[in-house]
Design an enzyme around this catalytic site. Sequence first.
Site, short mmCIF file in Angstrom:
data_model
loop_
_atom_site.label_atom_id
_atom_site.label_comp_id
_atom_site.label_asym_id
_atom_site.label_seq_id
_atom_site.Cartn_x
_atom_site.Cartn_y
_atom_site.Cartn_z
CG ASN A 55 -1.60 1.28 1.48
OD1 ASN A 55 -2.51 1.67 0.75
ND2 ASN A 55 -1.14 2.02 2.48
CE1 TYR A 111 -0.09 7.54 -7.03
CE2 TYR A 111 -1.99 8.60 -8.02
CZ TYR A 111 -1.45 7.79 -7.03
OH TYR A 111 -2.26 7.23 -6.08
CE LYS A 146 -0.60 4.07 -6.81
NZ LYS A 146 -0.35 3.19 -5.67
P1 NAD Z 1 -0.60 8.64 2.92
O1 NAD Z 1 0.39 9.63 2.44
O2 NAD Z 1 -1.58 9.03 3.96
O3 NAD Z 1 0.15 7.31 3.40
C1 NAD Z 1 1.23 6.81 2.67
C2 NAD Z 1 1.90 5.69 3.44
O4 NAD Z 1 3.04 5.28 2.69
C3 NAD Z 1 2.39 6.11 4.81
O5 NAD Z 1 2.11 5.09 5.74
C4 NAD Z 1 3.90 6.25 4.64
O6 NAD Z 1 4.63 5.84 5.78
C5 NAD Z 1 4.19 5.29 3.50
N1 NAD Z 1 5.37 5.74 2.76
C6 NAD Z 1 5.52 6.90 2.09
N2 NAD Z 1 6.78 6.98 1.59
C7 NAD Z 1 7.42 5.82 1.97
C8 NAD Z 1 8.72 5.30 1.77
N3 NAD Z 1 9.65 5.96 1.07
N4 NAD Z 1 9.02 4.10 2.30
C9 NAD Z 1 8.10 3.40 3.00
N5 NAD Z 1 6.85 3.83 3.22
C10 NAD Z 1 6.52 5.04 2.71
O7 NAD Z 1 -1.33 8.15 1.61
P2 NAD Z 1 -2.66 7.36 1.29
O8 NAD Z 1 -3.54 8.31 0.57
O9 NAD Z 1 -3.17 6.60 2.44
O10 NAD Z 1 -2.05 6.37 0.17
C11 NAD Z 1 -1.91 4.99 0.33
C12 NAD Z 1 -1.96 4.36 -1.05
O11 NAD Z 1 -3.22 4.71 -1.65
C13 NAD Z 1 -0.88 4.87 -2.01
O12 NAD Z 1 -0.41 3.75 -2.76
C14 NAD Z 1 -1.64 5.82 -2.92
O13 NAD Z 1 -1.07 5.91 -4.19
C15 NAD Z 1 -3.00 5.17 -2.97
N6 NAD Z 1 -4.12 6.04 -3.35
C16 NAD Z 1 -4.52 7.08 -2.57
C17 NAD Z 1 -5.61 7.87 -2.98
C18 NAD Z 1 -6.10 9.04 -2.16
O14 NAD Z 1 -6.96 9.80 -2.66
N7 NAD Z 1 -5.65 9.25 -0.95
C19 NAD Z 1 -6.26 7.61 -4.19
C20 NAD Z 1 -5.82 6.52 -4.95
C21 NAD Z 1 -4.76 5.75 -4.52
#
Ligand code: NAD
Length: 245
Positions: free
Chosen positions: A88, A153, A157
């Site tokens: 994730n 991005y 994905k």
């Molecule tokens: P967030 O920024 O709240 O959390 C990201 C997580 O990734 C954190 O726990 C962080 O510790 C970890 N992380 C970041 N950089 C890192 C690194 N270099 N090494 C290890 N861990 C690392 O983001 P989120 O929105 O919860 O995103 C989680 C996933 O969901 C991601 O893959 C993101 O692409 C995807 N996503 C999010 C959304 C959205 O709208 N929030 C939409 C589609 C997909």
Amino acid sequence: MLEKKVAIITGGTRGIGFETAKLFAQNKAQVIIFGSKEETVLEALDKLKTLDLQVDGYYPNLNDFDAIEKTMKEIIQKYDKIDILINNAGISANKKIEDTSIKEIDQILDLNVKALLYVTKAVVPYMKKQKNGVILNTSSMVSIYGQPSGVGYPASKFAVNGITKSLARELGPDNIRVNAVAPGIIKTDMVARLPKEVIDPLINSIPLKRIGTPNDIANAFLYLASDMASYVTGTILSVDGAAHN
Ligand code: NAD
């Protein structure tokens, strides 16, 4: 729904990963979160403890395969097995290609694609030995529609979807299911900070007329991780309120 299952969730310290860790632990899984730093992992574990949820945590460098392998060995010594892996951890991008540095291109592909492959590669031998496993990846709606800037991005994905479909075929004979969830716009810290004038038009463009919650995504992961999805593999499950932007 996940009694006696051992589940690793990368990027489990906040946002979608944290909510998934919480829901999985509430469903009786032994959850292990990975984060990028000791401090944020400990903070997340403390928050979960206040909810009476005993979760474990590690912070291997996800671009260092040896460090990941070492962590997996420790987890196996402690818990005997790994039933579920959720890849994730991820970062996003929004700059035009000419304004994007080479470092930024490398960073996004290193975490969203290469780290996902490294962690998966480290876990698969254990799942093969067990003849059982579930691997879930966090994709995004941009993996289907692209986006108008920040091409790194969607590039990452689209790769996640390709990995998901390919590994579902490769690992199916070993009883390992591989699926992805493609979230739409989800109310994590980043989105919550956006001003009303940005949020309102966004909401208006979504047929379900609301932004998704981390819990919407956690529920999709719970279904896919559970035996209710025992014949589901190679799927990219959109959870986006039919948003097409
Ligand atoms: P967030 O920024 O709240 O959390 C990201 C997580 O990734 C954190 O726990 C962080 O510790 C970890 N992380 C970041 N950089 C890192 C690194 N270099 N090494 C290890 N861990 C690392 O983001 P989120 O929105 O919860 O995103 C989680 C996933 O969901 C991601 O893959 C993101 O692409 C995807 N996503 C999010 C959304 C959205 O709208 N929030 C939409 C589609 C997909």
